[in-house]
Write a protein that holds these residues in place. Structure first.
Motif, mmCIF file in Angstrom:
data_model
loop_
_atom_site.group_PDB
_atom_site.id
_atom_site.type_symbol
_atom_site.label_atom_id
_atom_site.label_comp_id
_atom_site.label_asym_id
_atom_site.label_seq_id
_atom_site.Cartn_x
_atom_site.Cartn_y
_atom_site.Cartn_z
ATOM 1 N N UNK A 673 -60.490 -85.203 47.179
ATOM 2 C CA UNK A 673 -59.397 -85.588 46.161
ATOM 3 C C UNK A 673 -58.039 -84.141 45.327
ATOM 4 N N UNK A 674 -58.959 -83.528 45.370
ATOM 5 C CA UNK A 674 -58.061 -82.257 45.803
ATOM 6 C C UNK A 674 -58.196 -80.776 46.209
ATOM 7 N N UNK A 675 -57.527 -80.243 46.531
ATOM 8 C CA UNK A 675 -57.430 -79.067 47.468
ATOM 9 C C UNK A 675 -58.442 -77.951 47.186
ATOM 10 N N UNK A 676 -58.665 -77.242 48.591
ATOM 11 C CA UNK A 676 -59.394 -75.836 48.740
ATOM 12 C C UNK A 676 -58.930 -75.133 48.340
ATOM 13 N N UNK A 677 -59.377 -74.320 47.164
ATOM 14 C CA UNK A 677 -59.002 -72.838 47.411
ATOM 15 C C UNK A 677 -59.809 -71.847 47.412
ATOM 16 N N UNK A 678 -59.737 -71.050 48.093
ATOM 17 C CA UNK A 678 -60.981 -69.824 48.116
ATOM 18 C C UNK A 678 -60.156 -68.524 48.228
ATOM 19 N N UNK A 679 -59.891 -68.381 47.316
ATOM 20 C CA UNK A 679 -59.600 -66.331 46.836
ATOM 21 C C UNK A 679 -60.584 -65.436 46.804
ATOM 22 N N UNK A 680 -62.022 -65.530 46.651
ATOM 23 C CA UNK A 680 -63.647 -64.726 46.571
ATOM 24 C C UNK A 680 -63.099 -64.020 47.823
ATOM 25 N N UNK A 681 -63.317 -65.191 49.150
ATOM 26 C CA UNK A 681 -63.678 -65.000 50.066
ATOM 27 C C UNK A 681 -62.692 -62.975 50.384
ATOM 28 N N UNK A 682 -61.243 -62.879 50.090
ATOM 29 C CA UNK A 682 -60.863 -62.287 50.343
ATOM 30 C C UNK A 682 -61.298 -61.049 49.600
ATOM 31 N N UNK A 683 -61.752 -60.817 48.183
ATOM 32 C CA UNK A 683 -62.546 -59.594 47.770
ATOM 33 C C UNK A 683 -63.681 -59.628 48.791
ATOM 34 N N UNK A 684 -64.662 -60.555 48.973
ATOM 35 C CA UNK A 684 -66.044 -60.233 49.565
ATOM 36 C C UNK A 684 -66.175 -60.066 50.798
ATOM 37 N N UNK A 685 -64.628 -59.700 51.559
ATOM 38 C CA UNK A 685 -65.169 -59.810 53.193
ATOM 39 C C UNK A 685 -64.076 -58.761 53.777
ATOM 40 N N UNK A 686 -63.689 -57.839 53.080
ATOM 41 C CA UNK A 686 -62.695 -57.145 53.606
ATOM 42 C C UNK A 686 -62.672 -56.468 54.346
ATOM 43 N N UNK A 687 -61.718 -57.138 55.968
ATOM 44 C CA UNK A 687 -62.083 -55.790 56.980
ATOM 45 C C UNK A 687 -63.372 -56.876 57.667
ATOM 46 N N UNK A 688 -62.998 -57.923 57.615
ATOM 47 C CA UNK A 688 -63.866 -59.024 58.199
ATOM 48 C C UNK A 688 -62.550 -60.253 59.716
ATOM 49 N N UNK A 689 -62.167 -60.638 57.894
ATOM 50 C CA UNK A 689 -61.237 -61.777 58.506
ATOM 51 C C UNK A 689 -60.131 -61.291 59.430
ATOM 52 N N UNK A 690 -59.384 -61.344 60.669
ATOM 53 C CA UNK A 690 -57.916 -61.128 60.658
ATOM 54 C C UNK A 690 -57.290 -61.556 60.265
ATOM 55 N N UNK A 691 -57.425 -63.329 59.803
ATOM 56 C CA UNK A 691 -56.059 -63.962 59.119
ATOM 57 C C UNK A 691 -56.663 -64.737 58.434
#
Length: 748
Positions: A673-691
């Motif tokens: 019923x509501x959307x997914x939002x995950x801003x924690x992953x940006x802080x938790x995994x700096x350098x891991x994700x390309x986009x």
């Protein structure tokens, strides 16, 4: 007569496995306590598995082990350890869902035949070709396919020396198997991890058209179409039910077996399917197979229908006739149970007794005569017995040297030394060689394979300094507004038929626009999708479908594995990079923070994560709105897929709400019923994700942003650039969102 077609039956515990064998199954599939997609079944131990193989093979029945879940990184060592044990027993095949596991088996454990689980959602020719590159022996096709589609895929499989397997009886999921996240999102129990809690069968608030169980389907039954499946060249007919008990398994298997024998000319008397209505069932339907996908496939009760059917046959009259019929049904159920129990009690799981006689005297070779049922084995030592040595031959010394025979299908019952003359000696080494020769002579002997340790995947990719932001849209009207960037992605529908030219023009006029293909693309729609790729010649594409992934690989187009391909371990990433020229992959949205930590990506391989998106719980070939409201059609037609647009909310009695949506060109879908939002992953995994991706598709959830899409994009860009105030602004603008799967402490 030679077997015409394989009847494959489930076994959740020892009694149900025996029942399947007694019922006439040509093969059974069962699971251990870990790594299998029926966590709620009793399952068996490794020692019991060896006993199952023994009794099954004795009765001309094969055994397939289910390892059909997605695998987490921390489970790989235990998985490798298990595979090293499985190669040393006479297992006939492994049923697999995870691409990483498929890669490991095909590369380092090649003696184990691979069967692709129905969890791999196989429904188009490209997926057959994809599986073939992993040396898959057999593909279990989607349950939602009709006979013509099964024929096409079976021919494609045969062209690649593969077999097809089709479910013919048992529970029907409302969702395409392998891409259902409803249980995972709502309760933390993933169907892709064998923990499905079946929220689709929950009771819901009564819908406007009067249904309490709007997502509950009748059971699958292809009894009347066995001949067509045999003629289609399908290799294996599969019965669902590893949670079912022996008193269900035996009559169902036996009924289908006798019908197959009749159709194969081995019996003169045809079977009827009456017994299938007497064991547990939710009523029976063949709607998918006959391509009659209709409201008749639903039933507004998830419980056993057998008693209710008696009442319906008597027009729901409360009468002595109905009462007698019900009483007779219960008596027949007990008779079925007693018959099944008698059949399984006959089957012994015990090891085969082995009697060994030792003969010899000083100066002559030691002779061993081993007796098993229907066979006598005779072997001699290559050197003569002597009168001196470390230890004279005795019962204790011999049993110590030959006891490892007990690790085979045989157990030593008796050792006879009466024909061994005097005190004689034989070197330990020679006695060990004799034991090994004896084991090799025993029927069912398998040469032991030394343990293999596949090389660990190393994180060779460089750290990402500045992760980019990508935007996903699904409306043609959105493209002109946001196509000033090279990272705009467009979600294509499952069917391009009606709007093919319009989509071709869209991508031709917007060369930077990257196509995103959905998880389900069947039959003609798959052919059109392939033609579409050839027409627009994209430099890059995203695919949630392994068939389209194969087409990109074959055309040397850079491609990204979408989130519905469920990337949860480093071997899966390595496999796509090494075998399919894949440039990157989304991490599965199902896994939590802890499961992401140890993921490693190859050098040059990109890793993506969706930080904002509607939460798609399932895709179904059924019409959701016939039960929910808003559709008066009795059955689906091609016009439904191409033109229908519907949106409605449903709420279960646990007060959890979901959005049922139908958009043009797509199958019906259910969303959180509501959307997914995950801003924690940006802080938790700096350098891991390309986009990082944000999906701005208009679905109609209760997350209703208080800003224009362009403004939302700007806020996310500020966030990635390090703006400390962007997080609060995003959360305020977007409204209610969820992030449970990432933050849950325990893994799915």
């Amino acid at each position: 007569m030679e077997k015409q077609i394989e009847l494959l039956a489930p076994g959740g515990d020892i009694d149900s496995i025996k029942a399947a064998i007694a019922g006439g199954a040509d093969a059974i599939y069962c699971g251990l306590a870990q790594f299998n997609a029926r966590n709620r079944a009793s399952n068996i131990s490794f020692e019991e598995l060896k006993a199952v193989i023994r009794v099954a093979h004795k009765n001309d029945c094969e055994v397939f082990l289910t390892l059909n879940i997605i695998i987490l990184e921390n489970e790989i060592p235990a998985l490798i350890s298990l595979l090293n044990k499985l190669v040393n027993i006479n297992l006939d095949g492994i049923i697999v869902q995870d691409i990483g596991l498929m890669y490991i088996i095909s590369k380092w454990f090649r003696s184990l035949p691979i069967h692709a689980s129905t969890q791999m959602t196989t429904h188009n020719v490209g997926q057959i070709k994809f599986l073939n590159l992993f040396n898959v022996e057999r593909a279990n096709l989607c349950r939602e396919l009709n006979l013509d589609e099964i024929i096409e895929l079976t021919r494609a499989a045969q062209n690649h020396k593969m077999q097809t397997e089709v479910f013919i009886h048992g529970s029907n999921c409302i969702c395409f198997s392998g891409i259902c996240y409803m249980s995972s999102v709502t309760r933390g129990n993933s169907g892709n991890r064998g923990k499905c809690s079946q929220p689709c069968r929950d009771k819901y608030l009564t819908t406007p058209v009067g249904f309490d169980y709007p997502l509950n389907l009748k059971d699958n039954c292809a009894f009347d179409h066995i001949k067509e499946l045999m003629d289609a060249g399908v290799y294996s007919l599969k019965i669902e039910g590893r949670i079912k008990k022996y008193d269900y398994i035996y009559p169902v298997v036996n009924t289908y077996k006798k019908q197959i024998q009749y159709l194969s000319g081995m019996h003169n008397i045809p079977q009827n399917k009456d017994v299938l209505y007497k064991v547990f069932n939710r009523d029976l339907s063949n709607g998918y197979l006959t391509n009659h996908i209709s409201k008749d496939m639903f039933i507004d009760n998830p419980r056993d229908h057998s008693v209710k059917r008696i009442k319906e046959q008597n027009n729901n009259a409360v009468s002595e006739i109905t009462e007698l019929a019900e009483k007779r049904l219960y008596e027949e159920k007990e008779q079925i149970k007693d018959e099944a129990k008698n059949k399984i009690d006959i089957l012994s799981m015990a090891q085969i007794p082995l009697d060994i006689k030792f003969q010899g005297k000083e100066g002559a070779p030691l002779r061993i005569i081993a007796g098993i049922p229907d066979k006598l084995i005779k072997i001699e030592s290559k050197i003569a017995l002597g009168n001196k040595g470390s230890e004279a031959l005795s019962y204790g010394m011999i049993i110590k040297r030959v006891k490892t025979i007990d690790d085979t299908d045989y157990v030593i019952r008796n050792i006879d030394l009466t024909e061994l003359e005097g005190k004689v000696y034989l070197p330990y080494k020679e006695l060990t060689l004799l034991r090994n020769r004896l084991k090799q002579e025993l029927p069912g002997y398998i040469k032991k394979v030394s343990p293999i340790t596949p090389p660990q995947i190393k994180n060779t990719a460089a750290e990402v300094k500045n992760a980019g932001l990508s935007v996903v849209v699904s409306s043609i009207e959105d493209v002109p507004s946001y196509n000033n960037k090279s990272n705009l992605y467009f979600k294509l529908p499952s069917s391009l038929k009606t709007y093919f030219s319009e989509y071709v023009r869209l991508f031709t006029e917007n060369r930077n626009l990257i196509p995103w293909f959905p998880s389900v693309i069947i039959g003609e729609d798959y052919t059109l999708a392939r033609d579409f790729i050839d027409k627009i010649k994209p430099h890059t594409l995203v695919s949630d479908n392994t068939g389209i992934a194969y087409e990109a690989f074959e055309r040397k187009i850079k491609w990204i594995a979408g989130p519905f391909l469920n990337m949860t371990n480093s071997y899966a990433l390595q496999s796509l990079y090494e075998s399919f020229n894949c440039m990157g992959a989304f991490v599965s949205g199902e896994i939590n923070k802890q499961a992401i930590i140890n993921l490693k990506k190859p050098e040059g391989f990109k890793l993506f994560y969706s930080i904002y998106n509607p939460i798609q719980l399932m895709t179904t070939r059924q019409c959701l709105f016939q039960q929910i409201g808003g559709c008066e059609k009795k059955s689906l037609d091609q016009h439904c897929i191409s033109h229908c647009e519907q949106l409605q909310m449903i709420t279960n009695t646990r007060k959890a709400s979901f959005v049922a949506e139908k958009s043009k060109g797509n199958y019906h879908r259910l969303y959180e019923s509501i959307n997914h939002l995950n801003l924690e992953v940006i802080q938790d995994f700096r350098g891991k994700f390309d986009e990082y991706f944000i999906d701005l598709s208009d679905v109609g959830t209760q997350t209703k942003p208080a800003a224009l899409k362009r403004e939302i994009i700007l806020l996310f860009e500020l966030l990635l650039s390090g703006d400390v105030g962007a997080t609060e602004k995003i959360e305020k603008v977007l409204g209610p969102t969820a992030n449970l799967q990432y933050t849950r402490k325990r893994s799915i």
